[in-house]
Write an enzyme that holds these catalytic residues in place. Structure first.
Site: not given
Ligand SMILES: Nc1ncnc2c1ncn2[C@@H]1O[C@H](COP(=O)(O)OP(=O)(O)OP(=O)(O)O)[C@@H](O)[C@H]1O
Length: 715
Positions: A100-102, A216
């Site tokens: 659903i996201g990355s 962030d």
């Molecule tokens: N609890 C959640 N419910 C639904 N979608 C989520 C959730 N957590 C994260 N996502 C989706 O996944 C994406 C990536 O998550 P997250 O930002 O936590 O990852 P990350 O690897 O820390 O990203 P980055 O460091 O590049 O900002 C988010 O932008 C969102 O679209």
């Protein structure tokens, strides 16, 4: 109907019952996420149970017809047949479904709890370096500390030792990112922006009161739930604020990061967050970002960003109140930046509300001062996430585990929030926050009572599923690469807080925390008139790049707009479920790829802006010129390097070398100049020359620096 007519099953069957219910009414595409064998077992048991229920009723009531007439309709056995046979993975007690996201470091997948059927988001990371692992440890520890309705909740952290993965089981937010929400609507009305902004504020006030800064904050890290409420997520770069200590880690996303971060100064995490929410508010009400990062070198943008200058698009009518608030948040000098206490009392923030955001939140939640974990029935809320000090690894501890009872070698990352307190002096500022006994112990301030079910708004927001039609009316001015992430090799490093008195802060280890960052390389372009002024958004504002399919962002799997479409397509696919499922998966992958393109590492940004690869700078380039007498020499490149280094040091110009290129930053009272000095071979001659290139700064300041260097070098 099941519960009305049939005796409730014995307590220990309750979860199974709920799960059956869930299964029956779950969309097929969701069911696809569930392990088939598991479904089969449960569907069998549902039937058995219903059967026995009917029998019981029959026996008890002696009225076979009444119960059977109300009995659960027989489960459509066909349903079992059409479930696509998709191999399904399992992490802990969660069946893992679609992505659903990355992010730059993680993949987020949907998870389904095997007992309750509760949906969760599982953020899967595979840290390769100690630093990355520490970053996740920090995210876990801080998320465990925070319990607030506008902050994403962590249920569990699972370490998969064999695969080296750390999985964060998070509250699932189905509405997607605020980024997509705004893009789908072009921009938000001030009223809607105010509602969101108040929720962000209440979450952020809570964080700051509890000595946590996020660092962030950006539109992608603000999620919108299906009721149109905000959840702040991604605490990977968050940190504990230690009064009197400044931070130095280079982190965040360039367009949301304040000058002090881009200039690699020591900074106060709270002030950084205020700048970022200023950019977020600007984006909500204008539908664009105040600065953009582009593929090309647009130094003007960085110049203005560093001065806190931006403009409002002329075609967007904004109240003076909101502009005044934004103008006070996006202020280059952190000391002059508005404080959170002033923001929450600002007239724009409170227009139409009786209370400040935090007071309103507390008032709504004071009745129920226990924050209920929706998974509390199956996950022990107090379950500590522990780090095995001896082996320095995560241990997932269940209640039954012997580790749970006796943990001599294990220590919780951070104490539980309630009644906890931060003892500022418990650990030297430069020491890793989460390691061993240096974990901070909490003392102030108390956390406010929180309730889980407090919806903060009455206003109805159509979920993105209903916005798919609006997507075609998209006017958003977001552009590819506007939203990028700065992640130095040291991002989120533990030892990034320094104070003057602390010996460990003066040690070489902590002093190196931001060395590798190269803020000079971020070169946003964009609007160029002074802050608060209004100008045409057409020419200088970031514009939507039609060659890049922005609309696909809106159909991302994380947005309900896609879930509706995917559900309809999946029902249409019942005949050949497997094939369509494959197509769906491909589509999702593509969508994820597009989404992923909004995230960049510092290296990506470096390459994009500098337009050259490392290997180029490592080689001595042959250049025709023009060169002047003062910029050519017969000295060897090695000697020139020594001369330049000595000179830059004596002039107090900061620099870092990249092959034969010196990336320099000179700061004086009037301006900041970022420039490059490259040593090259003069084409066709046995001479070497110096090439100067301006990256950032006013022309006259740049010229004086060049002049000074050339005169002092005496080549
Ligand atoms: N609890 C959640 N419910 C639904 N979608 C989520 C959730 N957590 C994260 N996502 C989706 O996944 C994406 C990536 O998550 P997250 O930002 O936590 O990852 P990350 O690897 O820390 O990203 P980055 O460091 O590049 O900002 C988010 O932008 C969102 O679209």
């Amino acid at each position: 109907m099941i519960r009305d007519t049939c005796q409730l099953p014995p307590h220990h069957h309750q979860y199974q019952y709920q799960y059956q219910y869930q299964l029956i009414f779950t969309k097929r595409e969701e069911m696809a996420a569930v392990d088939n064998s598991y479904i089969d077992i449960h569907l069998e048991s549902i039937q058995e149970e219903n059967h026995s229920c009917n029998n019981n009723n029959n026996t008890n009531n002696n009225n076979s017809s009444s119960c059977s007439s109300f009995s659960t309709p027989p489960l459509p056995t066909a349903r079992r047949v059409v479930i696509p046979k998709v191999p399904c993975k399992r992490i802990g007690n969660y069946l893992i479904g679609k992505t659903i996201g990355s992010g730059t470091s993680s993949k987020v997948k949907i998870g389904t709890h095997v007992i309750t059927g509760k949906r969760v988001a599982v953020k899967i990371t595979k840290p390769k370096r100690v630093k990355e692992r520490k970053e996740i440890e920090r995210e876990i520890s801080i998320l465990k500390l925070l319990k607030h309705n506008h902050i994403i909740q962590l249920f569990e952290a699972i370490y998969e030792e064999d695969r080296g993965r750390i999985c964060l089981v998070l509250e699932y937010i189905s509405g997607g990112e605020l980024f997509d929400y705004i893009v789908a609507r072009g921009r938000l009305s001030e009223k809607e922006a105010r509602k969101f902004f108040r929720q962000i504020l209440s979450g952020l006030i809570y964080c700051h009161e509890n000595m946590v800064c996020h660092r962030d904050l950006k539109l992608e890290n603000i999620l919108v739930d299906d009721e149109g409420n905000i959840k702040i997520s991604d605490f990977g770069y968050s940190n504990i604020i230690r009064p009197g200590c400044l931070m130095s880690t280079f982190c965040g996303s360039p367009v949301y990061a304040p000058p002090e971060i881009l200039l690699e100064k020591k900074y106060n995490g709270n002030e950084v967050d205020i700048w970022s929410i200023g950019v977020i508010l600007y984006s909500m009400v204008t539908g664009q970002l105040p600065w953009s990062l582009t593929d090309g070198v647009q130094v003007e943008g960085l110049d203005r960003l560093l001065k806190g200058e931006f403009k409002y698009p002329s075609n967007v009518l904004l109240t003076n109140e909101v502009k005044e608030l934004i103008n006070r948040m996006i202020v280059a000098n952190p000391a002059q930046r508005i404080k959170l206490s002033e923001i929450k009392n600002h007239s724009w923030v409170n227009k139409g509300y009786d209370m400040t955001p935090d007071d309103e939140y507390n008032a709504k939640n004071q009745k129920n001062n226990s924050y209920s974990n929706p998974l509390s029935e199956c996950v022990d809320e107090n379950m500590p996430i522990l780090i095995d000090a001896a082996q320095n690894r995560y241990v997932k501890v269940s209640k039954n585990s012997s580790l749970y009872a006796s943990t001599p070698n294990l220590m919780p990352n951070l104490p539980s929030p309630r009644g906890a307190s931060i003892s500022v002096n418990s650990a030297p500022c430069g020491s890793p926050m989460l390691s061993g006994s240096s974990s901070p112990t909490l003392t102030t301030p108390p956390l406010s009572p929180i309730a889980m079910n407090s919806s903060t708004s009455n206003s109805t927001i159509s979920s993105p599923s209903s916005t798919s039609s609006k997507i075609s009316l998209f006017h958003g001015l977001f552009k590819k690469k506007q939203l990028t992430r700065l992640s130095s090799s040291n991002n989120g490093a533990d030892a990034d807080q320094q104070c003057n008195n602390c010996p460990s802060c003066n040690s070489s280890t902590s002093a190196t925390t931001c060395q590798s960052s190269t803020s000079a390389n971020t070169t946003p372009g964009g609007p160029s008139s002074p802050k608060g002024s209004s100008g045409s958004s057409g020419a200088s504002s970031p514009t939507f790049n039609s060659s890049y399919n922005n609309l696909e962002f809106n159909n991302s799997p994380s947005s309900p707009s896609s879930s509706s479409s995917s559900s309809s397509s999946s029902s249409a696919s019942s005949g050949n479920g497997g094939c369509c499922h494959h197509q769906q998966q491909q589509q999702q992958q593509q969508q994820q790829q597009h989404k992923q393109q909004r995230r960049f590492s510092l290296e990506d940004i470096f390459k994009a802006i500098k337009g050259k690869s490392k290997s180029k700078t490592e080689k001595l380039r042959k250049i025709k010129g023009p060169f002047t007498h003062g910029t050519t020499t017969s000295l060897s490149p090695a000697d020139i390097i020594i001369q330049i280094e000595n000179l830059l040091q004596s002039l107090g110009i900061k620099y870092q070398t990249n092959g034969f290129v010196f990336e320099c930053k000179n700061e004086d009272q009037n301006d900041i100049v970022i420039l490059e000095i490259e040593i090259c071979r003069v084409s066709g001659m046995d001479l070497f020359g110096l090439k100067f290139r301006r990256t950032c700064g006013q022309l006259n300041s740049y010229s004086s620096v060049c002049k000074l260097v050339i005169e002092s070098l005496q080549l």
